[in-house]
Structure formats: structure tokens, C-alpha cells
Design a protein around this motif. Structure first.
Motif, PDB file in Angstrom:
ATOM      1  N   LEU A 157       0.819  -1.214   0.000  1.00  0.00           N
ATOM      2  CA  LEU A 157       0.000   0.000   0.000  1.00  0.00           C
ATOM      3  C   LEU A 157       0.849   1.260   0.000  1.00  0.00           C
ATOM      4  O   LEU A 157       0.419   2.305  -0.515  1.00  0.00           O
ATOM      5  N   GLU A 158       2.050   1.192   0.570  1.00  0.00           N
ATOM      6  CA  GLU A 158       2.953   2.341   0.498  1.00  0.00           C
ATOM      7  C   GLU A 158       3.338   2.633  -0.946  1.00  0.00           C
ATOM      8  O   GLU A 158       3.410   3.791  -1.371  1.00  0.00           O
ATOM      9  N   LEU A 163       2.211   5.954  -5.873  1.00  0.00           N
ATOM     10  CA  LEU A 163       1.728   6.011  -7.252  1.00  0.00           C
ATOM     11  C   LEU A 163       0.498   6.907  -7.383  1.00  0.00           C
ATOM     12  O   LEU A 163       0.364   7.662  -8.347  1.00  0.00           O
ATOM     13  N   VAL A 164      -0.388   6.839  -6.393  1.00  0.00           N
ATOM     14  CA  VAL A 164      -1.659   7.559  -6.478  1.00  0.00           C
ATOM     15  C   VAL A 164      -1.518   9.015  -6.042  1.00  0.00           C
ATOM     16  O   VAL A 164      -2.071   9.926  -6.689  1.00  0.00           O
ATOM     17  N   LEU A 165      -0.789   9.249  -4.966  1.00  0.00           N
ATOM     18  CA  LEU A 165      -0.730  10.586  -4.375  1.00  0.00           C
ATOM     19  C   LEU A 165       0.383  11.433  -4.975  1.00  0.00           C
ATOM     20  O   LEU A 165       1.094  12.142  -4.264  1.00  0.00           O
ATOM     21  N   LYS A 166       0.559  11.375  -6.267  1.00  0.00           N
ATOM     22  CA  LYS A 166       1.496  12.253  -6.952  1.00  0.00           C
ATOM     23  C   LYS A 166       0.696  13.279  -7.749  1.00  0.00           C
ATOM     24  O   LYS A 166      -0.528  13.234  -7.804  1.00  0.00           O
ATOM     25  N   GLU A 167       1.414  14.215  -8.370  1.00  0.00           N
ATOM     26  CA  GLU A 167       0.725  15.341  -8.993  1.00  0.00           C
ATOM     27  C   GLU A 167      -0.180  14.912 -10.140  1.00  0.00           C
ATOM     28  O   GLU A 167      -1.322  15.329 -10.238  1.00  0.00           O
ATOM     29  N   ALA A 177      -3.079   0.979  -9.935  1.00  0.00           N
ATOM     30  CA  ALA A 177      -3.361   1.185  -8.519  1.00  0.00           C
ATOM     31  C   ALA A 177      -4.623   0.431  -8.101  1.00  0.00           C
ATOM     32  O   ALA A 177      -4.644  -0.215  -7.041  1.00  0.00           O
ATOM     33  N   LEU A 178      -5.658   0.486  -8.918  1.00  0.00           N
ATOM     34  CA  LEU A 178      -6.899  -0.220  -8.575  1.00  0.00           C
ATOM     35  C   LEU A 178      -6.689  -1.723  -8.503  1.00  0.00           C
ATOM     36  O   LEU A 178      -7.225  -2.392  -7.614  1.00  0.00           O
ATOM     37  N   ALA A 179      -5.900  -2.262  -9.434  1.00  0.00           N
ATOM     38  CA  ALA A 179      -5.627  -3.700  -9.414  1.00  0.00           C
ATOM     39  C   ALA A 179      -4.857  -4.088  -8.150  1.00  0.00           C
ATOM     40  O   ALA A 179      -5.164  -5.098  -7.504  1.00  0.00           O
ATOM     41  N   ALA A 180      -3.851  -3.278  -7.793  1.00  0.00           N
ATOM     42  CA  ALA A 180      -3.061  -3.560  -6.581  1.00  0.00           C
ATOM     43  C   ALA A 180      -3.915  -3.437  -5.332  1.00  0.00           C
ATOM     44  O   ALA A 180      -3.834  -4.270  -4.412  1.00  0.00           O
ATOM     45  N   ILE A 181      -4.765  -2.419  -5.281  1.00  0.00           N
ATOM     46  CA  ILE A 181      -5.638  -2.230  -4.118  1.00  0.00           C
ATOM     47  C   ILE A 181      -6.600  -3.399  -3.976  1.00  0.00           C
ATOM     48  O   ILE A 181      -6.856  -3.891  -2.862  1.00  0.00           O
ATOM     49  N   ALA A 182      -7.142  -3.861  -5.093  1.00  0.00           N
ATOM     50  CA  ALA A 182      -8.073  -4.997  -5.042  1.00  0.00           C
ATOM     51  C   ALA A 182      -7.386  -6.247  -4.504  1.00  0.00           C
ATOM     52  O   ALA A 182      -7.964  -7.000  -3.703  1.00  0.00           O
ATOM     53  N   ALA A 246      -9.430   7.759  -3.478  1.00  0.00           N
ATOM     54  CA  ALA A 246      -8.523   8.703  -4.130  1.00  0.00           C
ATOM     55  C   ALA A 246      -8.287   8.323  -5.591  1.00  0.00           C
ATOM     56  O   ALA A 246      -8.291   9.183  -6.480  1.00  0.00           O
ATOM     57  N   THR A 247      -8.101   7.033  -5.839  1.00  0.00           N
ATOM     58  CA  THR A 247      -7.859   6.580  -7.214  1.00  0.00           C
ATOM     59  C   THR A 247      -9.078   6.818  -8.093  1.00  0.00           C
ATOM     60  O   THR A 247      -8.957   7.315  -9.221  1.00  0.00           O
ATOM     61  N   VAL A 248     -10.248   6.467  -7.580  1.00  0.00           N
ATOM     62  CA  VAL A 248     -11.477   6.697  -8.346  1.00  0.00           C
ATOM     63  C   VAL A 248     -11.684   8.191  -8.572  1.00  0.00           C
ATOM     64  O   VAL A 248     -12.145   8.619  -9.645  1.00  0.00           O
ATOM     65  N   GLY A 249     -11.318   9.000  -7.571  1.00  0.00           N
ATOM     66  CA  GLY A 249     -11.424  10.450  -7.734  1.00  0.00           C
ATOM     67  C   GLY A 249     -10.543  10.967  -8.856  1.00  0.00           C
ATOM     68  O   GLY A 249     -10.971  11.818  -9.655  1.00  0.00           O
ATOM     69  N   PHE A 250      -9.303  10.454  -8.948  1.00  0.00           N
ATOM     70  CA  PHE A 250      -8.415  10.877 -10.033  1.00  0.00           C
ATOM     71  C   PHE A 250      -8.949  10.420 -11.388  1.00  0.00           C
ATOM     72  O   PHE A 250      -8.835  11.131 -12.389  1.00  0.00           O
TER      73      PHE A 250
END
Length: 320
Positions: A157-158, A163-167, A177-182, A246-250
Motif C-alpha cells: 500500500l505504500e 503512485l496515487v498521491l502524486k501530482e 493502482a486499482l488492481a493492486a488495491i483490489a 482517491a484513485t477513483v477520484g483521479f
């Protein structure tokens, strides 16, 4: 496969059995049956008087039949153990039968927790004293294995957070990211299920009154470890949900950017369409129809009506 474990000088000694005559010559403390054949089950029944049902590791077994004690003192426990290897995770059912101070374990797959206990028992003399110690040490190792898997989720998750919390997060990065989170959510859920099942099994052992004072205290320590793992799994579920949101928001932001570009293009093309529509009318008295520069004038006018809205939208920052 039929593995028999005996105690020698405080160490657990393993012996693989391939014929019933070899089984008759040992006094085991633990008999491990991995995907046993009907013939091997017959050897166990003939040597120790233990009958192993066909559905002993059935996943559809009723919950009420997972923990019980026979009238003859024979203890039956069905527990789930975690396998987390090669990016795949699953829970495997293991059946335990405690009969005359001999632990019989029946399962269909090789389990990391069992390998870990065998390694420790060979290296650490005095770790195992009887069959109940084997069972408790298996549950202790299972809790430790679950904790190690939780640490692996933290690390994964780190990486997802970085990967997700970048600009800028494009659709490819968001899909990764979604695949890794799942995957991590699935593993965390399996760990939680495994921990819950281990708690129930250890609690049943404590209520059975078969443990001595030292073993009872060890069981209490296992329960404390399990309680600490519960809070970690809850925290990870919260973190997973945050990263998922956050990922879905992006992804939604990227989609909104595309929709915004189409909207701006549609609005910018309305004025030249209006100009073309006006000069496409077929009225008899239209001064520009006979004008020498009427055609280039209309083209220039349409170009200006396109450029002006795009310039305005860009100045407002709506095209970024």
C-alpha cells in the motif's frame, strides 16, 4: 502423503511413511496427512483406531460440526489456514483430531505454517512436549504468519500511495493502482477471516479444559496477539478505502477533463456554425452574395469566431 513426528531428545523428528509396517513401529506425537489416500486412512484407522471421514476438510461443513468433543474424549477441530504465496492468497481448511495424546492433521495442500513449525521444532529443543503443544504452536505460527502477511500489505500500500498521491495520475497508473488495491483488499479480508477462525479454535481449546496451566497461558497470549491483529486489519481496510476513493477520484478528474475539452470545443464551434448557417440561406436580397470578397470574408469571420472563444477559455484556464 503421510508424515509421522516423534519426540527424540526434546526435538521433533519427521518420518515419511510409505507402508503400514513402518507405521506400527513408531509412537508419534503428531501424524500429518497431506491429501491422504483411502489406503493411508485405512492404515491410520488400523493402527490408532481413528476413523477419518471423507468430508473431513469439506468447505461446506456445518459450522456446528467444526468444533466438538466426542464421548470418548476425542477432540475434533476444523480450522482455516492462510496461504499467501506468488501474488495469490487463499484460505485452506485443515481438520485436527486429538486422540490419545496424538494429534492428527488432515489437509489437501502443503501449508507454510506447517513448514515453519517443523523447522522450528527441529532447531529448538523442548519446544514441543506433547500433541497439544503441537496444536498450540501451529495456531501461534498461524498468527505470526498472518502478521507477516499484514506487513506485506503495508509495504504494497505504500507503493500504491506513492503512485496515487502524486501530482499527475493518468488512467494507466490509476488502473495499476486499482488492481493492486483490489489484491491487497482480498488478502486483508482473508487474513481477517483466518484470524477470526483461529480465535474461535483457540477459545474452544481453552474451554475444553484439556490444557495445563502453561498451555492455557500460551493460549491466552495467542488470543492477545490475535486481538492486536484485528486492529491492524481494521486500519488497513480504512487505508484501502481511502486509496480506492482517491484513485477513483483521479479517474473522475481525468474523465472530467476529457468531457470539458469536448464541451469547450462544442461551444467554440457554435458561432462559426451560426455564420455558415446565415450565409447558407437562399434569400434573393443578400448584399454579400454578389460581393467580390464575400466568400473570404465569411471564412475569416468564422475563423475569428473560433479563435475568440478558445482564447477566452484559455485565459480562464479551462483548457488545462
Amino acid at each position: 502423503m503421510l508424515n509421522v513426528f516423534t519426540l527424540a531428545n526434546g526435538r521433533l523428528v519427521q518420518q515419511e511413511i510409505d507402508r503400514p509396517e513402518a507405521l506400527a513401529q513408531v509412537q508419534p506425537v503428531w501424524v500429518d496427512l497431506e491429501a491422504p489416500t483411502p489406503e493411508e486412512k485405512g492404515w491410520i484407522a488400523g493402527r490408532f483406531g481413528v476413523s477419518i471421514p471423507q468430508d473431513v476438510v469439506d468447505e461446506d461443513l456445518e459450522e456446528s460440526a467444526r468444533f466438538y468433543e466426542e464421548d470418548n474424549g476425542e477432540l475434533h477441530i476444523r480450522s482455516d489456514f492462510l496461504i499467501d504465496e506468488d501474488d495469490t492468497s487463499r484460505n485452506v481448511r485443515v481438520a485436527f483430531i486429538l486422540h490419545r495424546n496424538i494429534l492428527f492433521s488432515i489437509h489437501d495442500h502443503d501449508l507454510p505454517v506447517f513448514r515453519l513449525l517443523r523447522l522450528r521444532a527441529r532447531r529448538m529443543p523442548g519446544l514441543i512436549e506433547d500433541a497439544k503443544d503441537v496444536l498450540l504452536k501451529l495456531y501461534d505460527a498461524d498468527a505470526e504468519y498472518s502478521a507477516d502477511s499484514l506487513e506485506g500489505i503495508y509495504d504494497s500500500l505504500e507503493k500504491v500511495s506513492a503512485l496515487v498521491l502524486k501530482e499527475e495520475v493518468n488512467d494507466t497508473a490509476a488502473a495499476e493502482a486499482l488492481a493492486a488495491i483490489a489484491r491487497e483488499e482480498d488478502l486483508n479480508g482473508r487474513i481477517r477471516r483466518n484470524v477470526m477462525d483461529t480465535r474461535r479454535a483457540v477459545s474452544f481449546l481453552m474451554r475444553s479444559r484439556l490444557l495445563n496451566a502453561e498451555q492455557f497461558e500460551e493460549a491466552r497470549q495467542i488470543m492477545r496477539d490475535i486481538d492486536s491483529l484485528d486492529s491492524h486489519t481494521a486500519f488497513l481496510f480504512d487505508k484501502i478505502n481511502f486509496l480506492m476513493d482517491a484513485t477513483v477520484g483521479f479517474i473522475n478528474i481525468n474523465q472530467n477533463k476529457i468531457i470539458r475539452i469536448f464541451s469547450v470545443a462544442s461551444v467554440a464551434l457554435l458561432p462559426p456554425t451560426l455564420v455558415a448557417s446565415i450565409y447558407g440561406m437562399n434569400f434573393e436580397y443578400m448584399p454579400e452574395l454578389q460581393w467580390k470578397y464575400g466568400y473570404p470574408f465569411s471564412l475569416a469571420l468564422m475563423a475569428m469566431t473560433v479563435i475568440a472563444p478558445f482564447w477566452y477559455f484559455r485565459k480562464k484556464g479551462w483548457l488545462k
